[in-house]
Scaffold this motif. Structure first.
Motif, PDB file in Angstrom:
ATOM      1  N   PRO A 110       0.851  -1.196   0.000  1.00 28.81           N
ATOM      2  CA  PRO A 110       0.000   0.000   0.000  1.00 28.81           C
ATOM      3  C   PRO A 110       0.888   1.249   0.000  1.00 28.81           C
ATOM      4  N   PRO A 111       0.348   2.364  -0.459  1.00 26.05           N
ATOM      5  CA  PRO A 111       1.134   3.592  -0.484  1.00 26.05           C
ATOM      6  C   PRO A 111       1.211   4.254   0.895  1.00 26.05           C
ATOM      7  N   ALA A 112       2.205   5.109   1.032  1.00 25.38           N
ATOM      8  CA  ALA A 112       2.256   6.008   2.189  1.00 25.38           C
ATOM      9  C   ALA A 112       1.128   7.023   2.032  1.00 25.38           C
ATOM     10  N   ARG A 124       2.471   4.641  10.248  1.00 24.62           N
ATOM     11  CA  ARG A 124       2.966   3.617  11.176  1.00 24.62           C
ATOM     12  C   ARG A 124       2.250   2.280  10.938  1.00 24.62           C
ATOM     13  N   GLU A 125       0.954   2.315  10.719  1.00 26.30           N
ATOM     14  CA  GLU A 125       0.187   1.086  10.429  1.00 26.30           C
ATOM     15  C   GLU A 125       0.524   0.533   9.045  1.00 26.30           C
ATOM     16  N   ILE A 126       0.697   1.420   8.095  1.00 24.80           N
ATOM     17  CA  ILE A 126       1.045   0.983   6.738  1.00 24.80           C
ATOM     18  C   ILE A 126       2.362   0.222   6.772  1.00 24.80           C
ATOM     19  N   ALA A 127       3.306   0.690   7.575  1.00 26.20           N
ATOM     20  CA  ALA A 127       4.605   0.012   7.708  1.00 26.20           C
ATOM     21  C   ALA A 127       4.431  -1.407   8.241  1.00 26.20           C
ATOM     22  N   ILE A 128       3.514  -1.603   9.184  1.00 21.75           N
ATOM     23  CA  ILE A 128       3.270  -2.936   9.770  1.00 21.75           C
ATOM     24  C   ILE A 128       2.707  -3.886   8.710  1.00 21.75           C
ATOM     25  N   TYR A 129       1.726  -3.441   7.944  1.00 22.21           N
ATOM     26  CA  TYR A 129       1.115  -4.283   6.911  1.00 22.21           C
ATOM     27  C   TYR A 129       2.107  -4.542   5.777  1.00 22.21           C
ATOM     28  N   THR A 130       2.912  -3.533   5.462  1.00 23.52           N
ATOM     29  CA  THR A 130       3.937  -3.697   4.427  1.00 23.52           C
ATOM     30  C   THR A 130       4.965  -4.746   4.851  1.00 23.52           C
ATOM     31  N   ALA A 131       5.337  -4.758   6.128  1.00 22.92           N
ATOM     32  CA  ALA A 131       6.298  -5.753   6.622  1.00 22.92           C
ATOM     33  C   ALA A 131       5.773  -7.172   6.406  1.00 22.92           C
ATOM     34  N   GLU A 132       4.482  -7.373   6.579  1.00 23.30           N
ATOM     35  CA  GLU A 132       3.889  -8.696   6.340  1.00 23.30           C
ATOM     36  C   GLU A 132       3.944  -9.052   4.853  1.00 23.30           C
ATOM     37  N   LEU A 133       3.713  -8.070   3.998  1.00 25.11           N
ATOM     38  CA  LEU A 133       3.792  -8.328   2.558  1.00 25.11           C
ATOM     39  C   LEU A 133       5.218  -8.668   2.131  1.00 25.11           C
ATOM     40  N   ILE A 134       6.197  -8.017   2.729  1.00 26.09           N
ATOM     41  CA  ILE A 134       7.599  -8.328   2.430  1.00 26.09           C
ATOM     42  C   ILE A 134       7.892  -9.785   2.758  1.00 26.09           C
ATOM     43  N   LYS A 135       7.434 -10.241   3.922  1.00 24.90           N
ATOM     44  CA  LYS A 135       7.644 -11.641   4.325  1.00 24.90           C
ATOM     45  C   LYS A 135       6.973 -12.598   3.346  1.00 24.90           C
ATOM     46  N   LEU A 136       5.749 -12.266   2.932  1.00 20.48           N
ATOM     47  CA  LEU A 136       5.035 -13.132   1.989  1.00 20.48           C
ATOM     48  C   LEU A 136       5.734 -13.163   0.629  1.00 20.48           C
ATOM     49  N   ALA A 137       6.200 -12.016   0.163  1.00 26.27           N
ATOM     50  CA  ALA A 137       6.910 -11.974  -1.114  1.00 26.27           C
ATOM     51  C   ALA A 137       8.170 -12.832  -1.048  1.00 26.27           C
ATOM     52  N   GLU A 138       8.861 -12.793   0.080  1.00 23.00           N
ATOM     53  CA  GLU A 138      10.062 -13.625   0.252  1.00 23.00           C
ATOM     54  C   GLU A 138       9.695 -15.102   0.320  1.00 23.00           C
ATOM     55  N   THR A 139       8.647 -15.421   1.064  1.00 21.40           N
ATOM     56  CA  THR A 139       8.213 -16.816   1.212  1.00 21.40           C
ATOM     57  C   THR A 139       7.839 -17.424  -0.134  1.00 21.40           C
ATOM     58  N   TYR A 140       7.093 -16.676  -0.934  1.00 21.62           N
ATOM     59  CA  TYR A 140       6.605 -17.184  -2.218  1.00 21.62           C
ATOM     60  C   TYR A 140       7.516 -16.831  -3.393  1.00 21.62           C
ATOM     61  N   ASN A 141       8.613 -16.147  -3.114  1.00 18.55           N
ATOM     62  CA  ASN A 141       9.591 -15.764  -4.143  1.00 18.55           C
ATOM     63  C   ASN A 141       8.972 -14.877  -5.232  1.00 18.55           C
ATOM     64  N   LEU A 142       8.195 -13.879  -4.799  1.00 17.49           N
ATOM     65  CA  LEU A 142       7.540 -12.948  -5.712  1.00 17.49           C
ATOM     66  C   LEU A 142       8.387 -11.692  -5.868  1.00 17.49           C
ATOM     67  N   ILE A 145       7.402  -4.589  -4.862  1.00 18.04           N
ATOM     68  CA  ILE A 145       7.659  -3.152  -4.909  1.00 18.04           C
ATOM     69  C   ILE A 145       7.186  -2.564  -3.593  1.00 18.04           C
ATOM     70  N   ASN A 146       8.122  -2.010  -2.838  1.00 21.60           N
ATOM     71  CA  ASN A 146       7.776  -1.377  -1.571  1.00 21.60           C
ATOM     72  C   ASN A 146       7.417   0.080  -1.867  1.00 21.60           C
ATOM     73  N   LEU A 147       6.189   0.257  -2.333  1.00 20.51           N
ATOM     74  CA  LEU A 147       5.693   1.588  -2.675  1.00 20.51           C
ATOM     75  C   LEU A 147       5.710   2.484  -1.446  1.00 20.51           C
ATOM     76  N   PHE A 148       5.323   1.943  -0.310  1.00 18.15           N
ATOM     77  CA  PHE A 148       5.312   2.717   0.927  1.00 18.15           C
ATOM     78  C   PHE A 148       6.690   3.315   1.205  1.00 18.15           C
ATOM     79  N   GLN A 149       7.704   2.473   1.232  1.00 23.08           N
ATOM     80  CA  GLN A 149       9.058   2.939   1.559  1.00 23.08           C
ATOM     81  C   GLN A 149       9.589   3.889   0.486  1.00 23.08           C
ATOM     82  N   LEU A 160       2.397  13.797  -4.024  1.00 24.96           N
ATOM     83  CA  LEU A 160       2.165  12.431  -4.509  1.00 24.96           C
ATOM     84  C   LEU A 160       0.734  11.980  -4.235  1.00 24.96           C
ATOM     85  N   CYS A 161       0.176  12.406  -3.119  1.00 24.34           N
ATOM     86  CA  CYS A 161      -1.160  11.972  -2.684  1.00 24.34           C
ATOM     87  C   CYS A 161      -2.220  13.037  -2.946  1.00 24.34           C
ATOM     88  N   ARG A 162      -2.065  13.788  -4.017  1.00 22.68           N
ATOM     89  CA  ARG A 162      -3.039  14.825  -4.343  1.00 22.68           C
ATOM     90  C   ARG A 162      -3.757  14.466  -5.629  1.00 22.68           C
TER      91      ARG A 162
END
Length: 190
Positions: A110-112, A124-142, A145-149, A160-162
């Motif tokens: 998700p975006p910042a 702060r919440e977006i960072a938490i959900y993004t961390a889970e997506l990073i783990k899943l991408a690594e697990t499944y070898n996908l 793109i860390n759009l948030f970061q 950017l958000c306008r």
């Protein structure tokens, strides 16, 4: 190259155009590409999983699948707990990699947000959900793109958000150019 873009409003919004704005931004950078966009504004991971046959599995197969979810899961007013989000995303990913091998899936965080205007999401919440997506991408070898970061690193979230809604979340032209740059860069290495 034929791309299936799907997910939530960040992928779905037209912002005054006749087709989703991300489609236009990608076509400018990859002339001749064919884009199928099945994204649904307001969708969360649970609803996406329920609609997976129509949004991905029954759609004519493309070369790459681009998926952005989580924006609505982490919203304070309709929150899906992070553990459930992770479970939903795991179900989605394990379903789509039967059709799209891992090397053909690009998962996007998700975006910042511009917290001065966005009242239902915080970075702060977006960072938490993004961390889970990073783990899943690594697990499944996908591909991931860390759009948030990337947005945090670039700064200038106000511009950017306008978009037309001017709500600190949804993109306008500048946000879509930024996202499409990241996406095209990833497509060139996949």
């Amino acid at each position: 190259m034929k791309l299936l873009l799907t997910g939530d409003s960040i992928i779905a919004r037209k912002e005054g155009l006749k087709v989703p704005h991300i489609n236009v931004a990608i076509k400018e950078k990859i002339p001749g590409s064919k884009l199928v966009n099945t994204a649904v504004s307001g969708i969360n991971s649970g609803t996406f999983y329920a609609l997976l046959p129509d949004l991905v599995l029954k759609v004519e197969r493309c070369d790459k699948l681009i998926l952005l979810l989580g924006t609505n899961d982490l919203a304070m007013h309709k929150k899906v707990p992070v553990a459930q989000f992770k479970k939903n995303m795991s179900l989605i990913i394990s379903s789509v990699i039967c059709l799209y091998y891992p090397q053909n899936v690009i998962l996007i965080s998700p975006p910042a947000v511009d917290e001065t205007r966005q009242k239902n999401r915080i970075n702060r919440e977006i960072a938490i959900y993004t961390a889970e997506l990073i783990k899943l991408a690594e697990t499944y070898n996908l591909h991931f793109i860390n759009l948030f970061q990337a947005m945090i690193k670039r700064g200038d979230l106000t511009n950017l958000c306008r978009g037309q809604l001017n709500d600190g979340l949804h993109f306008g032209a500048e946000g879509y150019q930024f996202l499409s740059d990241l996406l095209v860069k990833e497509l060139l290495i996949t």
